[in-house]
Write a protein that holds these residues in place. Sequence first.
Motif, short mmCIF file in Angstrom:
data_model
loop_
_atom_site.label_atom_id
_atom_site.label_comp_id
_atom_site.label_asym_id
_atom_site.label_seq_id
_atom_site.Cartn_x
_atom_site.Cartn_y
_atom_site.Cartn_z
N GLU A 1 4.04 8.83 10.22
CA GLU A 1 3.15 9.17 9.10
C GLU A 1 2.38 10.46 9.38
O GLU A 1 1.35 10.73 8.77
CB GLU A 1 2.15 8.02 8.84
N HIS B 1 -4.30 4.70 9.69
CA HIS B 1 -3.39 3.92 8.84
C HIS B 1 -3.22 2.54 9.46
O HIS B 1 -2.97 2.42 10.67
CB HIS B 1 -2.03 4.61 8.74
N GLN C 1 -2.25 -1.96 8.40
CA GLN C 1 -1.54 -2.82 7.46
C GLN C 1 -2.23 -4.17 7.33
O GLN C 1 -1.69 -5.20 7.76
CB GLN C 1 -0.07 -2.91 7.89
N HIS D 1 2.50 -1.97 1.43
CA HIS D 1 2.64 -1.35 2.75
C HIS D 1 1.35 -1.48 3.58
O HIS D 1 1.37 -2.10 4.63
CB HIS D 1 3.05 0.12 2.57
ZN LIG Z 1 2.80 1.67 7.98
#
Ligand SMILES: [Zn+2]
Length: 274
Positions: free
Chosen positions: A119, A143, A145, A215
């Motif tokens: 990412e 980031h 999840q 996601h």
């Molecule tokens: Zn991810």
Amino acid sequence: MALVEPFPDLEEILASIGAGGSHVAAIEASEGAAGNISVFVGWPMEFRRRFPITEEIALPAPAPHLASGAVIVTGSGRRLRDIKDDPAANLGVVRVSADGTSGPLYTATNRLFERVTSEWNSHLAVHDDTVERTGTNFHAVVHAQPPHLTYLSHIAEYRNEGFLNERLLRWEPETIINLPAGIGALQFMLPGSAALMAANVESLRAHRIVVWAKHGVMARSDISVKRAVDRIEYAETAANYEYMDLVVGGRAEGLSRDDLRAVVAAFDVNTTLV
Ligand SMILES: [Zn+2]
């Protein structure tokens, strides 16, 4: 916001990324190698003692506003929960060239990855956009999840930003205090894609946290990694309440609009959401 001197040193920043990674794992928002963290540092810092291996890499997109700064970033496939035990093995440092298109990637001799996070393009683009808009010398991007936020994004109406915020801000007074710009919502886009990168930048201009449908989330802070992780935890806690309420058939009252207006007035929250 910008950090003022005395600036945190490299070891403090590495430790803060380790602590942030551990906390994301503690709230069960980074199964396996899911999730990634990066930090932009705009003041001069020496990395080569800790990260002596140098290779030249091209940036996925130009980042002209980060020129001559550095981005410390997690390696691809590394586990956020493992960073704290050996930050140098799990992180790399990219010093952005003067033209913002490339840079040396510094890594440690015991590095455990080939490339930086998949990412990377989204991290870099958000740093570049924020530095351009605000001139900050420090910026953290995380980031993760988190399962309840991600679950809700599988239900079509929760991908509507207005609906999502109306439903999630009603569980605790802290939510609007800590997320006064609310939570952004994106449709599903391919991980690592240029489309996700562009939509993510746009949403994080208005918000400090955005849900990537089906996601996970990305959050940012110009104060600390911890602050970015806190934003994920506040949003995920609200989503957990919302999920519980869906499971029991919507029995809870939630905070009313008047309740929220009173909170906003009492705590002087700068928001347009209620
Ligand atoms: Zn991810």
